[in-house]
Design an enzyme around this catalytic site. Structure first.
Site, short mmCIF file in Angstrom:
data_model
loop_
_atom_site.label_atom_id
_atom_site.label_comp_id
_atom_site.label_asym_id
_atom_site.label_seq_id
_atom_site.Cartn_x
_atom_site.Cartn_y
_atom_site.Cartn_z
N LYS A 1 0.82 -1.22 0.00
CA LYS A 1 0.00 0.00 0.00
C LYS A 1 0.85 1.26 0.00
O LYS A 1 2.01 1.26 0.38
CB LYS A 1 -0.99 -0.03 1.16
CG LYS A 1 -2.13 -1.01 0.85
CD LYS A 1 -3.32 -0.93 1.75
CE LYS A 1 -4.41 -1.88 1.21
NZ LYS A 1 -5.52 -2.03 2.12
N ARG B 1 -3.77 -9.94 4.68
CA ARG B 1 -4.04 -10.03 3.24
C ARG B 1 -2.79 -9.56 2.50
O ARG B 1 -2.44 -8.39 2.60
CB ARG B 1 -5.25 -9.14 2.93
CG ARG B 1 -5.72 -9.17 1.48
CD ARG B 1 -6.92 -8.22 1.31
NE ARG B 1 -7.39 -8.16 -0.07
CZ ARG B 1 -6.85 -7.39 -1.00
NH1 ARG B 1 -5.83 -6.61 -0.70
NH2 ARG B 1 -7.33 -7.40 -2.23
C1 7PM Z 1 -6.18 -0.12 -5.58
C2 7PM Z 1 -6.46 0.40 -4.33
C3 7PM Z 1 -6.00 -1.45 -5.78
C4 7PM Z 1 -6.58 -0.43 -3.26
C5 7PM Z 1 -6.10 -2.28 -4.71
C6 7PM Z 1 -6.40 -1.77 -3.47
C7 7PM Z 1 -8.20 -4.52 1.27
C8 7PM Z 1 -9.20 -5.32 0.76
C9 7PM Z 1 -8.23 -4.25 -0.85
C10 7PM Z 1 -7.99 -4.49 2.68
C11 7PM Z 1 -9.79 -6.07 2.84
C12 7PM Z 1 -5.20 -3.39 -2.18
C13 7PM Z 1 -6.49 -2.64 -2.29
N1 7PM Z 1 -7.59 -3.87 0.26
N2 7PM Z 1 -9.99 -6.10 1.52
N3 7PM Z 1 -9.21 -5.15 -0.58
N4 7PM Z 1 -8.83 -5.28 3.41
N5 7PM Z 1 -10.56 -6.81 3.63
O1 7PM Z 1 -4.18 -2.68 -1.92
O2 7PM Z 1 -7.15 -3.77 3.23
O3 7PM Z 1 -5.13 -4.58 -2.39
S1 7PM Z 1 -7.91 -3.70 -2.44
#
Ligand code: 7PM
Length: 259
Positions: free
Chosen positions: A204, A238
């Site tokens: 992130k 995750r």
């Molecule tokens: C763009 C922005 C692409 C954010 C992907 C993301 C989480 C999630 C995501 C989390 C849970 C990423 C995120 N993040 N589900 N889905 N918790 N429960 O960085 O932090 O993968 S998508």
């Protein structure tokens, strides 16, 4: 929990699968590296991302869930906020609902109650299109707790069993760097719920901001963040870099067992 993104614009995991078999192979690879849950997602929640239609999301995730199910009984979560997608994903063999909207979309809470499967309730301030414009809290931990209180009560009143709820503070979802750091340092304060805590910190931007590193160069930072989350009480992390994270957690476990 290993991330399996089935989106053409999944910038952070380089996941571009031209067919369901390739995506299923990546799921099996993550299992062999130590993942016990695979999170299948077909909708990008990137700030400002274009919304995806139900049919588009279904056409991405259902063939992949079916392909994995032919080869493995691994626990699968469906990363979706749409009740129609969740219903078909569970029917195709998924086991857990992972909803970044915490069942606030129309029909989502009723569908989760009908399905009676575990559900991850993630905190997000605002929505993906606007969440990073001006994140604002008096006390981020207090406000995430108030959100959890409200969502747990809503779920239980709809007939969702409390012991089917997983809580996630939603790192990066409507939070500044300082908010994210505060949440990680105080993650132990969510232990009072006596519910599983899920933490998603992998690759992130908060990690990129601290190190001035692009998304492809955040593996060590991601492993460190996952380990810190587990030390602070997370039961599920995750992650994209499953093998490296599993190694760190095995060392942690060995040291913990020796005390
Ligand atoms: C763009 C922005 C692409 C954010 C992907 C993301 C989480 C999630 C995501 C989390 C849970 C990423 C995120 N993040 N589900 N889905 N918790 N429960 O960085 O932090 O993968 S998508």
């Amino acid at each position: 929990m290993g991330v399996l993104n089935i989106t053409p614009d999944s910038f952070s995991d380089g996941g571009r699968y031209s067919n369901p078999e390739d995506a299923a192979d990546q799921a099996l690879r993550m299992m062999s590296e130590g993942a016990s849950i695979i999170d299948v997602g077909g909708e990008s929640t990137r700030p400002g991302a274009n919304p995806v239609s139900v049919d588009q999301e279904l056409s991405r995730v259902i063939p992949v869930i079916e392909a994995i199910r032919k080869k493995s009984n691994v626990v699968l979560s469906i990363d979706s906020s749409k009740p129609q997608v969740v219903a078909q994903a569970i029917a195709a063999g998924a086991n857990i609902i992972n909803d970044v909207y915490a069942l606030r979309q129309p029909g989502a809470i009723e569908m989760a109650a009908l399905l009676q499967v575990p559900v991850c309730l993630m905190h997000m301030q605002e929505k993906p299109q606007t969440m990073q414009l001006k994140p604002d809290y008096v006390d981020v931990v207090d406000e995430v707790k108030a959100f959890f209180d409200e969502r747990i009560a809503a779920c239980v009143s709809q007939g969702i069993r409390r012991d089917n709820i997983i809580l996630d503070p939603g790192f990066g979802f409507g939070k500044t760097l300082q908010h994210n750091l505060t949440l990680l340092s105080r993650l132990n304060e969510f232990a009072n719920y006596r519910l599983p805590i899920l933490a998603g910190l992998s690759r992130k931007s908060m990690l990129g901001a601290l190190l001035d590193k692009d998304v492809g160069d955040r593996a060590a930072a991601s492993v460190t963040a996952a380990l810190l989350a587990v030390i602070k009480g997370a039961l599920i992390v995750r992650v994209h870099d499953v093998a490296e994270t599993a190694e760190a957690l095995m060392i942690y476990q060995a040291v913990k067992n020796a005390t």
